[in-house]
Design a protein around this motif. Structure first.
Motif, short mmCIF file in Angstrom:
data_model
loop_
_atom_site.label_atom_id
_atom_site.label_comp_id
_atom_site.label_asym_id
_atom_site.label_seq_id
_atom_site.Cartn_x
_atom_site.Cartn_y
_atom_site.Cartn_z
N GLY A 227 0.68 -1.24 0.23
CA GLY A 227 0.05 0.17 -0.16
C GLY A 227 0.79 1.13 -0.13
N GLY A 228 2.10 1.20 -0.02
CA GLY A 228 3.00 2.30 0.09
C GLY A 228 3.53 2.60 -1.42
N PHE A 229 4.61 3.21 -1.34
CA PHE A 229 5.28 3.48 -2.66
C PHE A 229 5.99 2.50 -3.47
N ARG A 230 6.26 1.34 -2.72
CA ARG A 230 6.87 0.41 -3.67
C ARG A 230 5.86 -0.70 -4.34
N GLN A 231 6.21 -1.02 -5.46
CA GLN A 231 5.43 -2.03 -6.24
C GLN A 231 6.17 -2.70 -7.09
N CYS A 232 5.99 -3.89 -7.31
CA CYS A 232 6.61 -4.53 -8.41
C CYS A 232 5.94 -4.14 -9.77
N ASP A 233 6.64 -3.56 -10.59
CA ASP A 233 6.08 -2.94 -11.74
C ASP A 233 5.71 -4.00 -12.81
N GLU A 234 6.61 -5.12 -13.04
CA GLU A 234 6.10 -6.02 -13.89
C GLU A 234 6.83 -7.50 -13.36
N MET A 235 6.03 -8.53 -13.64
CA MET A 235 6.59 -9.80 -13.51
C MET A 235 5.93 -10.23 -14.94
N ARG A 236 7.37 -11.15 -15.35
CA ARG A 236 7.19 -11.54 -16.82
C ARG A 236 7.68 -12.66 -17.03
N PHE A 237 6.84 -13.70 -17.82
CA PHE A 237 7.43 -15.04 -18.24
C PHE A 237 7.38 -15.10 -20.07
N GLU A 238 8.25 -15.48 -20.43
CA GLU A 238 8.58 -15.81 -21.77
C GLU A 238 8.92 -17.11 -22.16
N ASN A 239 8.39 -18.09 -22.64
CA ASN A 239 8.71 -19.28 -23.22
C ASN A 239 9.59 -20.07 -21.96
N THR A 240 8.64 -19.86 -20.92
CA THR A 240 9.30 -20.52 -19.59
C THR A 240 8.46 -21.49 -18.94
N LEU A 241 9.29 -22.51 -18.26
CA LEU A 241 8.49 -23.88 -17.87
C LEU A 241 8.43 -23.58 -16.23
N ILE A 242 7.38 -23.71 -15.66
CA ILE A 242 6.92 -23.64 -14.40
C ILE A 242 6.29 -24.82 -13.92
N GLU A 243 7.03 -25.74 -13.26
CA GLU A 243 6.52 -26.90 -13.10
C GLU A 243 6.77 -27.51 -11.86
N ASN A 244 5.78 -28.51 -11.22
CA ASN A 244 6.24 -29.02 -9.99
C ASN A 244 6.47 -28.27 -8.88
N ASN A 245 6.24 -27.06 -8.77
CA ASN A 245 6.26 -26.36 -7.67
C ASN A 245 5.47 -26.55 -6.48
N THR A 246 5.90 -26.81 -5.12
CA THR A 246 4.83 -26.66 -4.16
C THR A 246 3.81 -25.70 -4.33
N ALA A 247 4.03 -24.58 -4.47
CA ALA A 247 2.85 -23.57 -4.78
C ALA A 247 3.65 -22.32 -5.64
N LEU A 248 2.89 -21.65 -6.23
CA LEU A 248 3.09 -20.47 -6.85
C LEU A 248 3.69 -19.30 -6.10
N ALA A 249 2.98 -19.04 -4.90
CA ALA A 249 3.23 -18.18 -3.90
C ALA A 249 3.02 -18.80 -2.56
N PRO A 250 3.82 -18.19 -1.67
CA PRO A 250 3.72 -18.83 -0.30
C PRO A 250 2.48 -18.47 0.42
N PRO A 251 1.91 -19.41 1.51
CA PRO A 251 0.64 -19.25 1.98
C PRO A 251 0.46 -18.12 2.88
N GLU A 252 1.62 -17.39 3.14
CA GLU A 252 1.10 -16.03 3.97
C GLU A 252 1.11 -14.98 3.03
N VAL A 253 1.41 -14.94 1.78
CA VAL A 253 1.27 -14.15 0.61
C VAL A 253 0.65 -14.70 -0.60
N PRO A 254 -0.54 -15.16 -0.55
CA PRO A 254 -0.98 -16.09 -1.49
C PRO A 254 -1.17 -15.60 -2.90
N VAL A 255 -1.43 -14.27 -3.09
CA VAL A 255 -1.61 -13.50 -4.39
C VAL A 255 -0.45 -12.71 -4.80
N TRP A 256 -0.19 -13.01 -6.01
CA TRP A 256 0.88 -12.01 -6.73
C TRP A 256 0.44 -10.80 -6.95
#
Length: 378
Positions: A227-256
């Protein structure tokens, strides 16, 4: 022969009393722990340096190359978070060896004039921070490196450093946090992230993965919204494999929560959780989400004021995911077109307030095929 034997014993005794011998640079120059290097140097043996020293080696010559010659610079003695393997004060290159066990493996400092540093074929092992930037407007080029067992792989001075990390053909494994992004941009190409607790924490800046693999990590990314001045401007994936991870985000911050989420021609397969993202805008094109614990869920980001999600969701496949294939929460208004949703246990394509671009196909989804969109079955 007795004289020769006596001489050997004397040398061995002196070595035990004085510690390991200093490394020698090619050309005969002896390199000791704590030395400042002003010309290109190649080590000929390992260096074991006390963690109490300010640094193991310091580079202070413009444009020089420090070639470790396949050798290791390691910390000895108790752990010291202030210890530094190699301090870099000038534009230079470090290559071909191992740096192990320091508070900072390779570090740039605020008072130096360095702006460009290349790291090539290094193993950075068991450091608190493998590569640490303390400089404003710094540029790192990291090629064919291996970062393992560090608390943080890439890191920077909070509120005191900016710049970019270009990562090429490198491996990050068994790190607590592979990359921490705060007022930096990171561009990753042809690299692998595996068995990390967290692959990337994006607090402020931009992150791009191209032709890379993220697999068997506990979580792929944390993208908070403070809620402050910091923000992730862009998260970008191109031709990338995202596989067999336990989660895409940790349970304490579950939403990108990046300002923009971009995914192009990537595979998201067999992850233990779906991807939940709150963004201002998205560009999701040509991806496959298959056999995940949930599909892709999108909503607008609530940053200071609520934002209605916009963007393009086109040409993706949502196949055999638990839960919905695609869910766009109201009042999100991205354009959704030419997607395929088959065999998801929830809805295929759920987007009640989105713009229907046509060409969407959905069938055999457990809760229903489409909401808010007109879909064909073939």
């Amino acid at each position: 022969m007795k004289q020769a034997h006596g001489f050997a014993v004397a040398v061995a005794t002196a070595t035990l009393l004085m510690g390991a011998p200093a490394a020698q640079a090619s050309g005969g120059t002896t390199v000791h722990c704590g030395d400042t290097l002003t010309h290109s140097t190649k080590l000929t043996r390992d260096l074991s340096c006390p963690g109490t020293a300010p640094f193991a080696l310091r580079i202070a010559g413009e444009g020089i190359v420090l070639d470790l010659g396949g050798h290791t610079i390691r910390r000895t003695g108790p752990e010291n978070l202030e210890s530094v393997g190699i301090t870099v004060d000038t534009n230079s290159m470090v290559r071909n060896g191992t740096i192990q066990g320091f508070g900072k493996g390779v570090a740039t400092t605020e008072s130096s004039g360095v702006r460009n540093l290349r790291l090539h074929q290094l193993a950075l092992l068991d450091n608190r921070a493998a590569i640490f930037n303390g400089v404003v407007d710094m540029r790192f080029l990291i090629t064919e490196c291996r970062l393992r067992g560090n608390f943080v792989g890439l890191d920077g001075e909070p509120d005191g450093s900016t710049g970019s990390f270009d990562v090429r053909s490198s491996v990050f494994t068994h790190n607590e946090v592979a990359m921490y992004v705060d007022f930096h941009d990171i561009d990753v190409l042809d690299s692998t992230f595996t068995s990390n607790e967290l692959a990337v924490f994006c607090r402020q800046g931009r992150v791009r993965f191209r032709s890379s693999t993220l697999t068997w990590n506990a979580s792929v990314s944390t993208i908070p919204n403070d809620g402050g001045f910091r923000q992730c401007d862009e998260m970008r994936f191109e031709n990338t494999l995202i596989e067999n991870n336990t989660a895409l985000a940790p349970p304490e911050v579950p939403v990108w929560q990046p300002q923009k989420l971009s995914m192009l021609d990537s595979l998201v397969i067999s992850n233990g959780a779906g991807l939940q993202a709150a963004a201002d805008t998205v560009y999701i094109h040509g991806n496959t989400f298959f056999d995940n614990a949930d599909g892709l869920s999108l909503t607008g980001r609530d940053w200071q004021v609520p934002v209605v999600l916009t963007g393009i969701i086109r040409g993706n496949q949502f196949l055999s995911n638990d839960g919905d294939g695609l869910r766009v929460e109201a009042p999100g208004k991205p354009t959704v077109l030419n997607n395929v949703a088959l065999g998801n246990t929830g809805f295929g394509l759920f987007a009640p307030t989105a713009f229907d671009g046509g060409g969407n196909i959905a069938r055999d989804n457990g809760a229903g095929n489409c909401v808010g969109l007109t879909c064909a079955s073939h």
